[in-house]
Design an enzyme around this catalytic site. Structure first.
Site, PDB file in Angstrom:
ATOM      1  N   GLU A 132       0.830  -1.215   0.000  1.00 57.91           N
ATOM      2  CA  GLU A 132       0.000   0.000   0.000  1.00 57.91           C
ATOM      3  C   GLU A 132       0.860   1.259   0.000  1.00 57.91           C
ATOM      4  O   GLU A 132       1.306   1.713   1.056  1.00 57.91           O
ATOM      5  CB  GLU A 132      -0.919   0.003   1.238  1.00 57.91           C
ATOM      6  N   LYS A 166      -2.428  -2.014  -3.283  1.00 60.06           N
ATOM      7  CA  LYS A 166      -3.484  -1.186  -2.690  1.00 60.06           C
ATOM      8  C   LYS A 166      -3.095   0.285  -2.823  1.00 60.06           C
ATOM      9  O   LYS A 166      -2.460   0.853  -1.931  1.00 60.06           O
ATOM     10  CB  LYS A 166      -3.660  -1.574  -1.210  1.00 60.06           C
TER      11      LYS A 166
HETATM   12  P1  13P Z   1      -9.389   3.864   4.147  1.00 62.60           P
HETATM   13  O1  13P Z   1     -10.175   3.166   3.072  1.00 62.60           O
HETATM   14  O2  13P Z   1     -10.244   4.411   5.256  1.00 62.60           O
HETATM   15  O3  13P Z   1      -8.412   4.855   3.585  1.00 62.60           O
HETATM   16  O4  13P Z   1      -8.537   2.747   4.883  1.00 62.60           O
HETATM   17  C1  13P Z   1      -7.860   1.822   4.139  1.00 62.60           C
HETATM   18  C2  13P Z   1      -6.611   1.438   4.821  1.00 62.60           C
HETATM   19  O5  13P Z   1      -6.402   0.291   5.108  1.00 62.60           O
HETATM   20  C3  13P Z   1      -5.624   2.479   5.109  1.00 62.60           C
HETATM   21  O6  13P Z   1      -4.419   1.872   5.459  1.00 62.60           O
END
Ligand code: 13P
Length: 338
Positions: free
Chosen positions: A177, A219
């Site tokens: 991510e 992500k």
């Molecule tokens: P949000 O969809 O609220 O941004 O959270 C996703 C997430 O896992 C952030 O690390």
């Protein structure tokens, strides 16, 4: 469910329009969410809230994986069933957040690097033994005056790649991510540039570290205007710019891209995902890994009261179904009217 390797796990999570429920808020972040509804963030309340989410009818068929926080993967439901087994009972896979949060980057004011590589292999071995099938590590990139710097991007993407390799060596899928934050008054062009640089660097590092792309889930953020930008890009522009940025940087062999919601209003996050899937023409599954955009209506409906559980579960089920439709490019705004 018989899943024999990381490639099968990654494919399972994003199969048939399914996505991920991100429920891995740290205790302080969970505290902030609970403050908004006047509920104390005790261990038991956090357990009750998560149990409520995971037992919602709409988990089944719509949610392929749930990302948990360390406390949650060790917790049991009120009837003694482990929360991990509650998730498996919904034909969904338990995952775990494994990074240790953010630290300032030396010499780069306003920027952070995600830490947690120390002792990571040991932690991963324990989580694998507890039944986690996938993992998450979040890097944060800020847009501002002169930032993101190349140094910040490079350090964060190198750490993401080392983490990803370690997760795969322990038989778990890494969800990588790299989040370019929406905070600020930057334009959509600036978000595009920061996202493009981050993704380019990420895939160079993944390759260099020998990460198996077929056993990885990305992500990312969507390419949007900053929250405080006076000219907000519309749904079609966000969809087109995001897809363009992904097509330039993401290899076809990646099985799935699951967006974070990053503070977008929940229906808007669904509309963006749907618009991209309606355009189509890309090689990966394009789905969701939302935290707030899946949970917000359920949290508001719950208010910490047992008598609200069923209504709150309906809210989560609804958002899960809407986002599944968006992952298939089959969502319509009128479905939101109930
Ligand atoms: P949000 O969809 O609220 O941004 O959270 C996703 C997430 O896992 C952030 O690390």
């Amino acid at each position: 469910m018989s899943l024999n390797n990381i490639e099968e796990i990654a494919t399972f999570i994003v199969a048939d329009g399914k996505g991920i429920l991100a429920a891995d808020e740290s205790n302080p972040t969970c505290g902030k969410r609970f403050d908004s509804i006047g509920v104390d963030s005790t261990e038991e309340n956090r357990r009750d809230y998560r149990e409520m989410l995971f037992r919602s009818k709409g988990m089944k068929g719509n949610i392929g994986g749930v990302i948990l926080f360390d406390e949650t993967i060790r917790q049991s439901a009120a009837d003694g069933t482990s929360l991990r087994d509650v998730i498996l009972g919904q034909s969904s896979l338990p995952g775990i957040k494994v990074d240790k949060g953010l630290q300032p980057v030396e010499g780069c004011p306003g920027e952070t690097v995600t830490v947690g590589l120390d002792g990571l292999d040991g932690r991963l071995k324990e989580y694998a033994s507890m039944g986690a099938k996938f993992t998450k590590w979040r890097a944060v990139i800020n847009i501002g005056e002169g930032i993101p710097s190349d140094k910040c991007i490079d350090e964060n993407m190198q750490a993401l790649a080392e983490y990803a390799k370690c997760a795969q060596d322990n038989g778990m899928v890494p969800v990588v991510e790299p989040e370019v934050l929406m905070d600020g008054n930057h334009s959509i062009d600036e978000c595009y540039e920061a996202t493009d640089r981050s993704l380019k660097s990420l895939f160079v590092h993944l390759e260099k570290n020998g990460v198996n792309i077929k056993g990885t889930i990305l992500k990312p953020n969507m390419v949007t205007s900053g929250k405080d930008c006076s000219e907000q890009a519309g749904v079609d522009e966000v969809a087109k710019r995001t897809l363009d940025c992904l097509m330039r940087n993401i290899p076809a062999e990646l099985p799935g891209i699951t967006f974070l919601s990053g503070g977008q209003p929940d229906v808007r996050a669904t509309a963006h995902l749907d618009a991209m899937n309606k355009i189509g023409g890309f090689p990966w599954k394009l789905s969701f890994s939302y935290g707030r955009a899946l949970q917000a209506p359920a949290l508001r409906a719950w208010e910490g009261k047992p008598e609200n559980i069923s209504t709150a579960q309906d809210e989560l089920s609804h958002r899960a179904e809407m986002n599944k439709l968006a992952s298939l490019g089959e969502w319509e705004e009128k479905f939101e009217v109930r």
